[in-house]
Design an enzyme around this catalytic site. Structure first.
Site, PDB file in Angstrom:
ATOM      1  N   LEU A 131      36.636  41.959  44.866  1.00 51.51           N
ATOM      2  CA  LEU A 131      37.735  42.867  45.177  1.00 51.51           C
ATOM      3  C   LEU A 131      38.284  43.401  43.865  1.00 51.51           C
ATOM      4  O   LEU A 131      38.290  42.694  42.847  1.00 51.51           O
ATOM      5  CB  LEU A 131      38.854  42.147  45.945  1.00 51.51           C
ATOM      6  CG  LEU A 131      38.545  41.648  47.345  1.00 51.51           C
ATOM      7  CD1 LEU A 131      39.788  40.972  47.936  1.00 51.51           C
ATOM      8  CD2 LEU A 131      38.087  42.783  48.256  1.00 51.51           C
ATOM      9  N   ASP A 132      38.771  44.638  43.889  1.00 52.27           N
ATOM     10  CA  ASP A 132      39.404  45.207  42.707  1.00 52.27           C
ATOM     11  C   ASP A 132      40.570  44.335  42.249  1.00 52.27           C
ATOM     12  O   ASP A 132      41.201  43.638  43.065  1.00 52.27           O
ATOM     13  CB  ASP A 132      39.945  46.613  43.015  1.00 52.27           C
ATOM     14  CG  ASP A 132      38.852  47.651  43.139  1.00 52.27           C
ATOM     15  OD1 ASP A 132      37.703  47.367  42.756  1.00 52.27           O
ATOM     16  OD2 ASP A 132      39.156  48.767  43.614  1.00 52.27           O
ATOM     17  N   TYR A 133      40.879  44.439  40.986  1.00 55.40           N
ATOM     18  CA  TYR A 133      42.036  43.759  40.391  1.00 55.40           C
ATOM     19  C   TYR A 133      43.298  43.998  41.206  1.00 55.40           C
ATOM     20  O   TYR A 133      44.088  43.073  41.457  1.00 55.40           O
ATOM     21  CB  TYR A 133      42.210  44.289  38.964  1.00 55.40           C
ATOM     22  CG  TYR A 133      43.522  43.951  38.288  1.00 55.40           C
ATOM     23  CD1 TYR A 133      43.754  42.690  37.736  1.00 55.40           C
ATOM     24  CD2 TYR A 133      44.524  44.920  38.172  1.00 55.40           C
ATOM     25  CE1 TYR A 133      44.947  42.392  37.101  1.00 55.40           C
ATOM     26  CE2 TYR A 133      45.720  44.634  37.530  1.00 55.40           C
ATOM     27  CZ  TYR A 133      45.937  43.372  37.002  1.00 55.40           C
ATOM     28  OH  TYR A 133      47.119  43.078  36.361  1.00 55.40           O
TER      29      TYR A 133
END
Length: 225
Positions: free
Chosen positions: A67-69
């Site tokens: 998942l993105d930051y």
């Protein structure tokens, strides 16, 4: 934004702890908080991340997707080589079903699809862009769950059929409904409307790597109606 600056970017890690939502002998499903990398970044100050925290308790845990930051939600972490291989095959075959929820600006149609090709924006790393010439085919399905007329905000359910980097946030911005708190693809008041990206990986389902039975885990988002 140069590639060098991108490589050296420091992303402060959230103090919020991960939580385990499913556990057995071969895999974990945990929740990643917003503002935490899934894997270590290139900068030495970006070593704190989800997998490094999990491996303190489960040394054999491995990453099979990210998942993105900025995005919160569920992440599957295999604990054995066999589980990693079997789940990887399901991701490659696109048989893993993932759903996200988001808060976006404006009144989104009740349901629809976004089919816009995505390519890396080489002049503005780490951003991506819609590009008909060099972009990879990308498809997102969406459904409006609720519309707040006073705030002019839609709560939407999202199903990424493909899994391109930044796909959901870029697709929504491209149709005029950027996600609240998105400092990459939204501007002005929309980017400042929340202290985090209002995007959450709320549900994931796949066949268990040992039993082949359907495994589904859900975690409602920390925002919404």
């Amino acid at each position: 934004m140069s590639a060098l600056l991108d490589d050296l970017a420091i992303l402060p890690a959230s103090d919020q702890a991960y939580e385990i939502h499913y556990q057995d002998d071969v895999l974990l499903i945990v929740s990643k908080p917003s503002h935490l990398l899934t894997v270590p970044g290139r900068h030495p100050q970006n070593r704190d991340c989800l997998i490094s925290r999990v491996q303190r308790e489960f040394p054999s845990a491995q990453v099979v997707h990210r998942l993105d930051y900025d995005t919160s939600g569920l992440v599957v972490l295999p604990l054995t080589k066999k589980a990693l291989s079997e789940i990887s095959k399901q991701f490659q075959a696109r048989t893993v079903h993932k759903e996200y929820q988001a808060l976006v600006t404006g009144q989104v149609p009740l349901a629809g699809e976004i089919a816009l090709p995505i390519a890396a924006d080489l002049d503005n790393r780490p951003l991506y862009k819609v590009c008909q010439q060099s972009g990879k085919p990308s498809l997102t399905r969406y459904q409006r769950l609720h519309y707040d007329e006073e705030q002019d905000v839609s709560h939407v359910l999202l199903q990424p059929i493909t899994g391109r980097s930044h796909q959901l946030r870029l697709h929504l911005a491209a149709i005029g409904h950027p996600i609240l708190g998105d400092t990459l693809y939204a501007t002005g008041l929309v980017a400042q409307a929340a202290n985090r990206l209002m995007l959450h990986a709320w549900q994931i389902s796949f066949n268990h790597p040992l039993t082949a039975k359907l495994l589904k885990v859900a975690l409602p988002p920390p925002f919404g109606r």
